[in-house]
Design a protein around this motif. Structure first.
Motif, mmCIF file in Angstrom:
data_model
loop_
_atom_site.group_PDB
_atom_site.id
_atom_site.type_symbol
_atom_site.label_atom_id
_atom_site.label_comp_id
_atom_site.label_asym_id
_atom_site.label_seq_id
_atom_site.Cartn_x
_atom_site.Cartn_y
_atom_site.Cartn_z
ATOM 1 N N ASP A 468 -16.280 21.146 14.727
ATOM 2 C CA ASP A 468 -16.992 20.587 15.968
ATOM 3 C C ASP A 468 -16.907 18.767 15.871
ATOM 4 O OD1 ASP A 468 -17.194 22.770 17.518
ATOM 5 O OD2 ASP A 468 -19.498 22.973 16.917
ATOM 6 N N SER A 469 -17.469 18.665 14.269
ATOM 7 C CA SER A 469 -17.646 17.239 14.029
ATOM 8 C C SER A 469 -16.249 16.709 13.983
ATOM 9 C CB SER A 469 -18.149 17.157 12.838
ATOM 10 O OG SER A 469 -19.435 17.611 12.880
ATOM 11 N N ALA A 470 -15.292 17.210 13.608
ATOM 12 C CA ALA A 470 -14.110 16.517 13.432
ATOM 13 C C ALA A 470 -13.036 16.618 14.749
ATOM 14 C CB ALA A 470 -13.353 17.318 12.453
ATOM 15 N N ALA A 471 -13.747 17.357 15.853
ATOM 16 C CA ALA A 471 -13.069 17.570 17.181
ATOM 17 C C ALA A 471 -12.004 18.538 16.946
ATOM 18 C CB ALA A 471 -12.710 16.275 17.876
ATOM 19 N N VAL A 472 -11.973 19.534 15.975
ATOM 20 C CA VAL A 472 -10.821 20.310 15.968
ATOM 21 C C VAL A 472 -11.125 21.553 16.754
ATOM 22 C CG1 VAL A 472 -10.089 22.316 14.282
ATOM 23 C CG2 VAL A 472 -10.701 20.340 13.427
ATOM 24 N N SER A 473 -12.503 21.638 17.231
ATOM 25 C CA SER A 473 -12.804 22.623 18.226
ATOM 26 C C SER A 473 -12.102 22.261 19.659
ATOM 27 C CB SER A 473 -14.298 22.744 18.659
ATOM 28 O OG SER A 473 -14.797 22.601 17.257
ATOM 29 N N LYS A 474 -11.692 20.953 19.886
ATOM 30 C CA LYS A 474 -11.064 20.708 21.181
ATOM 31 C C LYS A 474 -9.746 21.234 21.382
ATOM 32 C CE LYS A 474 -12.838 16.064 21.701
ATOM 33 N NZ LYS A 474 -12.452 14.597 21.929
ATOM 34 N N PHE A 475 -9.018 21.425 20.133
ATOM 35 C CA PHE A 475 -7.715 22.044 20.664
ATOM 36 C C PHE A 475 -7.571 23.404 19.909
ATOM 37 C CE2 PHE A 475 -5.943 22.379 16.188
ATOM 38 C CZ PHE A 475 -6.595 21.411 15.269
ATOM 39 N N LEU A 476 -8.802 23.961 19.611
ATOM 40 C CA LEU A 476 -8.630 25.350 18.911
ATOM 41 C C LEU A 476 -8.352 26.371 20.379
ATOM 42 C CD1 LEU A 476 -11.425 25.833 16.344
ATOM 43 C CD2 LEU A 476 -9.067 25.893 16.314
ATOM 44 N N GLU A 477 -8.803 26.069 21.581
ATOM 45 C CA GLU A 477 -8.475 26.779 22.648
ATOM 46 C C GLU A 477 -7.156 26.856 22.968
ATOM 47 O OE1 GLU A 477 -10.869 24.229 25.423
ATOM 48 O OE2 GLU A 477 -12.542 24.440 23.802
ATOM 49 N N SER A 478 -6.310 26.008 22.727
ATOM 50 C CA SER A 478 -4.775 26.234 23.071
ATOM 51 C C SER A 478 -4.098 27.133 21.937
ATOM 52 C CB SER A 478 -4.240 24.836 23.035
ATOM 53 O OG SER A 478 -4.522 24.088 21.771
ATOM 54 N N GLN A 479 -5.071 27.359 20.942
ATOM 55 C CA GLN A 479 -4.328 28.171 19.760
ATOM 56 C C GLN A 479 -4.511 29.625 19.757
ATOM 57 O OE1 GLN A 479 -2.694 26.702 17.018
ATOM 58 N NE2 GLN A 479 -3.029 24.904 18.302
ATOM 59 N N PRO A 480 -3.548 30.400 19.939
ATOM 60 C CA PRO A 480 -3.562 31.826 20.041
ATOM 61 C C PRO A 480 -5.229 32.560 19.616
ATOM 62 C CG PRO A 480 -1.662 31.438 18.608
ATOM 63 C CD PRO A 480 -2.229 30.258 19.181
ATOM 64 N N GLN A 481 -5.362 32.301 18.410
ATOM 65 C CA GLN A 481 -6.420 32.982 17.904
ATOM 66 C C GLN A 481 -7.606 32.130 17.488
ATOM 67 O OE1 GLN A 481 -3.689 34.843 15.390
ATOM 68 N NE2 GLN A 481 -3.580 36.730 16.523
ATOM 69 N N GLY A 482 -7.683 31.045 18.264
ATOM 70 C CA GLY A 482 -8.682 30.131 17.835
ATOM 71 C C GLY A 482 -8.660 29.454 16.303
ATOM 72 N N ILE A 483 -9.944 29.541 15.643
ATOM 73 C CA ILE A 483 -9.836 29.193 14.434
ATOM 74 C C ILE A 483 -8.984 29.985 13.372
ATOM 75 C CG2 ILE A 483 -12.068 29.994 13.568
ATOM 76 C CD1 ILE A 483 -13.056 27.486 12.873
ATOM 77 N N GLN A 500 -4.473 16.260 11.016
ATOM 78 C CA GLN A 500 -5.311 15.122 10.520
ATOM 79 C C GLN A 500 -6.948 15.538 10.905
ATOM 80 O OE1 GLN A 500 -4.860 13.707 8.031
ATOM 81 N NE2 GLN A 500 -3.720 11.839 8.213
ATOM 82 N N ARG A 501 -7.044 16.232 12.091
ATOM 83 C CA ARG A 501 -8.275 16.715 12.357
ATOM 84 C C ARG A 501 -8.966 17.721 11.474
ATOM 85 N NH1 ARG A 501 -7.764 15.777 18.420
ATOM 86 N NH2 ARG A 501 -8.986 13.696 18.456
ATOM 87 N N VAL A 502 -7.961 18.432 11.036
ATOM 88 C CA VAL A 502 -8.098 19.712 10.104
ATOM 89 C C VAL A 502 -8.688 19.016 8.710
ATOM 90 C CG1 VAL A 502 -7.400 21.734 8.836
ATOM 91 C CG2 VAL A 502 -6.785 21.516 11.504
ATOM 92 N N ALA A 503 -7.870 18.064 8.473
ATOM 93 C CA ALA A 503 -8.189 17.501 7.092
ATOM 94 C C ALA A 503 -9.592 16.708 7.227
ATOM 95 C CB ALA A 503 -7.094 16.376 6.701
ATOM 96 N N ILE A 504 -9.908 16.213 8.256
ATOM 97 C CA ILE A 504 -11.222 15.668 8.482
ATOM 98 C C ILE A 504 -12.301 16.515 8.425
ATOM 99 C CG2 ILE A 504 -12.564 14.081 9.953
ATOM 100 C CD1 ILE A 504 -10.078 12.790 10.873
ATOM 101 N N ALA A 505 -12.129 17.775 9.244
ATOM 102 C CA ALA A 505 -13.044 18.675 9.093
ATOM 103 C C ALA A 505 -13.351 19.255 7.601
ATOM 104 C CB ALA A 505 -12.563 20.098 9.810
ATOM 105 N N GLU A 535 -13.905 10.185 14.957
ATOM 106 C CA GLU A 535 -14.031 11.212 14.074
ATOM 107 C C GLU A 535 -14.327 10.648 12.706
ATOM 108 O OE1 GLU A 535 -13.497 12.754 17.535
ATOM 109 O OE2 GLU A 535 -11.742 12.854 16.287
ATOM 110 N N LEU A 536 -13.295 9.784 12.316
ATOM 111 C CA LEU A 536 -13.346 9.227 10.882
ATOM 112 C C LEU A 536 -14.619 8.259 10.867
ATOM 113 C CD1 LEU A 536 -9.705 8.135 10.415
ATOM 114 C CD2 LEU A 536 -10.935 9.850 9.214
ATOM 115 N N ASP A 537 -15.140 7.482 11.860
ATOM 116 C CA ASP A 537 -16.378 6.790 11.939
ATOM 117 C C ASP A 537 -17.527 7.534 11.639
ATOM 118 O OD1 ASP A 537 -14.812 4.575 12.499
ATOM 119 O OD2 ASP A 537 -15.238 4.538 14.334
#
Ligand code: ADP
Length: 595
Positions: A468-483, A500-505, A535-537
């Motif tokens: 959530d913090s890295a906003a990975v959640s935002k694009f998870l919906e478009s992924q077939p099996q989410g996380i 890059q978001r996954v790396a930040i998470a 997210e980096l901030d």
């Protein structure tokens, strides 16, 4: 040789029991062929094919108790002796071959594991000085080569000479028994003559194979470079040139391999000619001095086996010479001194780790006498967000790389929380650090597993919170099996920004007090950069953060900025202070404003 002894000690000694069995079975097989067959010809065959003049076969004279057996039983026993010798030989050879293979498989596994583990702890500098393709071929190809030397070759280099010795002893015995002492001397000369091509060819093969190995390395590197840069190759229409480059490397390898093959394949015919010469000599001499046919056959068989095992030992010796290159290349990995050693009495951080960084008059160069950082002396208090700016090549990344102790300083010291990084176990030090680089390093596996790499014992809730913090959640919906969506090698399937978001998470999950952002957004477009910046901030909040900046927008929240120029820090302060007092900073800033 020193390397071979090292390998034998390290990899064969633990399997000494099994290797002894290999040798025993090998020796039984060798004795059965080398001595068993000639003796069969000399002593057993005459029992079957009795002399016309009715003389008693030698065997019955030697073992008088056999005379009491009926002729039928004796004949049966004599006929059974040959298959019996071959049965012993066959079983021993089978056992030997199976044991050698099993031993080989075990050694290969240990060897591969140890080389791979060693690669994990070798200094980063060692990796950087070699091409990736080269290191891969060390882990996979060279280990297999060395394994085959350790097992097959060391087996043959011991077994075959023993077999030669057995045959030569049988041969000496038979010659002396038939009163042909002089023949013995002459044939010993032939045997010495046969040793010459083995030694000479071995020397040449060793030279040629080194060159072939180098050629193979070049070819590997060419393929690797090409595969890694496919986009550039197509974009700049370099296909033709790449093919030409590959063809040249390939041609050089071919030339070297052809030279190698000539010597490799010459040994057997040369040895056979020598064998034939020795046999011809035996024939002439036998004819002139009334040698019996059975004596001649027995001596010829012993001689044949002696040359045969010398030939095999010679081939093994050639293989050994051929594989010298692989031994050397592996020894380089296994014996390379670790110049980032673990301290003997490591210090430990007092908890909680604050993340204060201090550079004490640090000078560092990748090569001796070429300092890349000079006399850097400063303190970064815990929790400070610091931007590193300066022209390309001025030393920003190098500065950041000294904190995880990727390299050893030449002079001065780097300290974290007042402890010299050299006094900490590298693992303890690196646990306190998160690193987000230009390219997010993702492994094949699910998004969840990739985030968990930050801290292996993180709970599922922590992983979701980090996502959530890295906003990975935002694009998870478009992924077939989410996380739980599986990623390909290198994170294939995600865009640069998503990776890059996954790396930040991952960095959020790790929750380390020190954060290094090395041009984390450099490869992204302006839109993704702006999004990720938020997210980096957030990630930087409350951590000692170093931001290697290529764009000034990435350091807008920095408390402090360091300006690098030719390895020195020429400016240290806030944006306003530097803009007013540091000409280089002003120039860099203004230039980017225009761009
Ligand atoms: P920056 O991050 O400011 O662009 P770097 O710290 O990457 O600068 O590089 C500083 C200098 O060190 C450059 O001259 C660069 O060529 C050299 N350098 C960087 N990395 C290596 C390396 N692994 N081996 C040898 N030289 C290097």
């Amino acid at each position: 040789m020193k390397n071979l002894i090292y390998f034998l000690k390290r990899f064969m000694l633990p399997h000494a029991g099994m290797f002894t069995m290999v040798l025993c079975t090998g020796m039984i097989a060798a004795a059965a062929s080398g001595a068993g067959v000639p003796f069969m010809v000399k002593y057993v065959f005459p029992v079957v094919f009795r002399n016309e003049n009715g003389a008693m076969p030698e065997l019955l004279e030697l073992i008088p108790s056999l005379q009491s057996l009926s002729p039928g039983t004796l004949l049966m026993m004599a006929c059974a002796a040959m298959p019996a010798v071959f049965l012993i030989r066959g079983v021993a050879m089978w056992g030997n071959a199976v044991l050698v293979s099993v031993l080989g498989i075990r050694i290969l596994e240990t060897l591969r594991m140890q080389v791979f583990s060693r690669v994990q702890e070798l200094p980063i500098a060692f990796m950087e000085s070699r091409k990736k393709g080269d290191i891969i071929s060390r882990i996979l190809t060279d280990t297999a080569n060395v394994q085959s030397i350790l097992t097959t070759v060391s087996n043959d280099l011991i077994k075959q000479p023993i077999m030669a010795l057995c045959s030569i002893s049988a041969f000496v015995f038979l010659l002396v028994a038939s009163g042909q002492g002089i023949l013995f001397l002459v044939n010993i000369l032939f045997i010495a003559l046969a040793a010459w091509p083995i030694i000479e060819f071995g020397r040449r093969i060793s030279q040629k194979s080194q060159r072939a190995q180098q050629g193979l390395g070049e070819l590997n590197a060419a393929v690797q470079q090409n595969l890694e840069n496919q986009r550039e190759v197509r974009a700049y229409a370099m296909e033709e040139r790449q093919i030409e480059y590959f063809a040249n490397a390939s041609r050089r390898l071919r030339t070297n391999l052809v030279k190698l093959v000539k010597y490799q394949k010459a040994l057997i015919p040369v040895m056979e000619v020598v064998t034939a010469l020795a046999l011809a000599f035996l024939l002439v001499r036998g004819r002139l001095y009334g040698l019996q046919l059975t004596d001649f056959m027995a001596i010829a068989a012993a001689l044949f086996f002696a040359f045969d095992s010398m030939k095999r030992a010679g081939t093994a010796w050639n293989r050994f010479n051929e594989a010298q290159g692989a031994i050397r290349r592996l020894a380089e990995v296994l014996m390379e001194p670790n110049n980032i050693p673990e301290p003997e009495n490591p210090k430990v951080f007092s908890s909680p780790v604050r993340g204060e960084i201090r550079f004490r008059n640090v000078t560092f160069g990748y090569e001796p006498d070429k300092p890349v950082l000079r006399g850097v002396d400063l303190t970064i208090p815990a929790g400070q967000i610091v931007g590193l700016v300066g022209p390309s090549g001025s030393g920003k990344t190098t500065f950041a790389s000294l904190i995880p102790r990727f390299y050893e300083v030449s002079q001065g010291a780097v300290e974290v929380d007042g402890i010299d990084v050299r006094e900490l176990r590298p693992h303890d030090l690196r646990e306190q650090l998160s690193l987000v680089g230009q390219q997010a390093l993702l492994f094949a596996g699910s998004i969840r597993e990739n985030i968990r790499l930050g801290r292996l014992d993180a709970t599922d809730e922590e992983i979701i919170a980090a996502a959530d913090s890295a906003a990975v959640s935002k694009f998870l919906e478009s992924q077939p099996q989410g996380i739980d969506t599986e990623l390909g090698q290198g994170g294939a399937g995600l865009s640069g920004g998503q990776r890059q978001r996954v790396a930040i998470a991952r960095a959020f999950v790790k929750d380390a007090p020190i954060l290094i952002l090395d041009e984390a957004t450099a490869s992204l477009d302006a839109e993704s950069e702006r999004e990720i910046q938020e997210e980096l901030d957030k990630l930087a909040q409350g951590r000692t953060t170093l931001i290697v900046a290529h764009r000034f927008s990435t350091i807008r929240n920095a408390h402090r900025i360091l300006v690098f120029d030719y390895g020195r820090i020429v400016g240290d302060g806030t944006h306003e202070e530097l803009y007013a007092n540091c000409p280089l900073y002003k120039e860099l800033y203004d230039r980017q404003g225009i761009e």
